[in-house]
Design an enzyme around this catalytic site. Structure first.
Site, short mmCIF file in Angstrom:
data_model
loop_
_atom_site.label_atom_id
_atom_site.label_comp_id
_atom_site.label_asym_id
_atom_site.label_seq_id
_atom_site.Cartn_x
_atom_site.Cartn_y
_atom_site.Cartn_z
N LYS A 67 -60.34 16.80 -21.99
CA LYS A 67 -60.76 17.86 -21.07
C LYS A 67 -61.78 18.76 -21.76
O LYS A 67 -61.64 19.07 -22.94
CB LYS A 67 -59.56 18.72 -20.65
CG LYS A 67 -58.52 17.97 -19.86
CD LYS A 67 -57.33 18.88 -19.53
CE LYS A 67 -56.27 18.10 -18.78
NZ LYS A 67 -55.08 18.93 -18.53
N TYR A 125 -62.87 22.68 -15.34
CA TYR A 125 -62.79 21.72 -16.43
C TYR A 125 -63.09 20.31 -15.97
O TYR A 125 -62.83 19.93 -14.84
CB TYR A 125 -61.44 21.78 -17.17
CG TYR A 125 -60.22 21.53 -16.33
CD1 TYR A 125 -59.61 20.28 -16.32
CD2 TYR A 125 -59.64 22.55 -15.57
CE1 TYR A 125 -58.47 20.05 -15.57
CE2 TYR A 125 -58.51 22.32 -14.82
CZ TYR A 125 -57.93 21.08 -14.82
OH TYR A 125 -56.80 20.84 -14.06
N ASP A 168 -43.77 23.67 -13.35
CA ASP A 168 -43.85 24.04 -14.76
C ASP A 168 -42.52 24.59 -15.28
O ASP A 168 -42.24 24.48 -16.47
CB ASP A 168 -44.97 25.04 -15.01
CG ASP A 168 -46.34 24.39 -14.95
OD1 ASP A 168 -46.42 23.15 -14.85
OD2 ASP A 168 -47.34 25.12 -15.01
#
Length: 179
Positions: A72, A132, A170
């Site tokens: 990335k 990104y 998450d």
């Protein structure tokens, strides 16, 4: 472009030159030839992502496993983040080591996070836009990650505990010793 390798082999901080005058500013975000010469990365970016987040959001720590692993190149268009990379390459001298750097729309720094690294970031300003590029496509079944507050990694996300905002996904990630 100034390119500095971090203490994690293959992980680089990039600082493009910014040209400004009374009209505004210009910077060259990416030049494949110069990028390859300075970082050794010879792949192609095939996917571009962008997120907008509010102060306190932590995204990560994520990676794609196996054949879906991704390199990335992360930058902030607007606002500020603490960008975090964790080396999880099994035979690496820096396995389990963490690197973090502040990226902002003002400092224009970018972070190259190679394959075999966990990646995440905390948002330090409201309305932050993160962009990104990835060198591989996203595969939901190849997604993996580690909890943001893992005690072995001991990452200081620069956000007070009572201000942290996480996704349900998450919150369900595993600890580093189970990774």
């Amino acid at each position: 472009m100034k390119v500095t390798e971090t203490y994690l082999k293959g992980c680089f901080v990039l600082e493009p030159q910014v040209f400004g005058d009374e009209r505004g500013s210009f910077l060259l975000e990416f030049n494949k030839k110069e990028f390859a010469e300075k970082t050794g990365f010879k792949g192609d970016f095939v996917l571009g992502n962008q997120s907008t987040s509010q102060y306190g959001v932590i995204r990560g720590l994520h990676l794609q496993k196996g054949e879906f692993a991704q390199t990335k190149l992360v930058r902030v268009v607007k606002g500020r983040i603490l960008d975090v990379a964790v080396d999880v390459r099994k035979n690496s001298e820096t396995y389990g080591k963490v690197f973090s750097v502040e990226l902002s729309g003002e400092n224009n720094k970018q972070l190259l996070v190679p394959r075999g690294f966990l990646h995440g970031f905390s948002v330090l300003e409201d309305d932050t836009i993160v962009s990104y590029k990835c060198d591989n496509y996203y595969e939901p079944d190849a997604e993996d990650g580690v909890l943001y507050n893992d005690k072995d990694l001991n990452i200081d996300w620069k956000i007070p505990f009572n201000k942290i905002i996480l996704s349900e996904k998450d919150l369900k990630l595993k600890f580093f010793y189970d990774f």
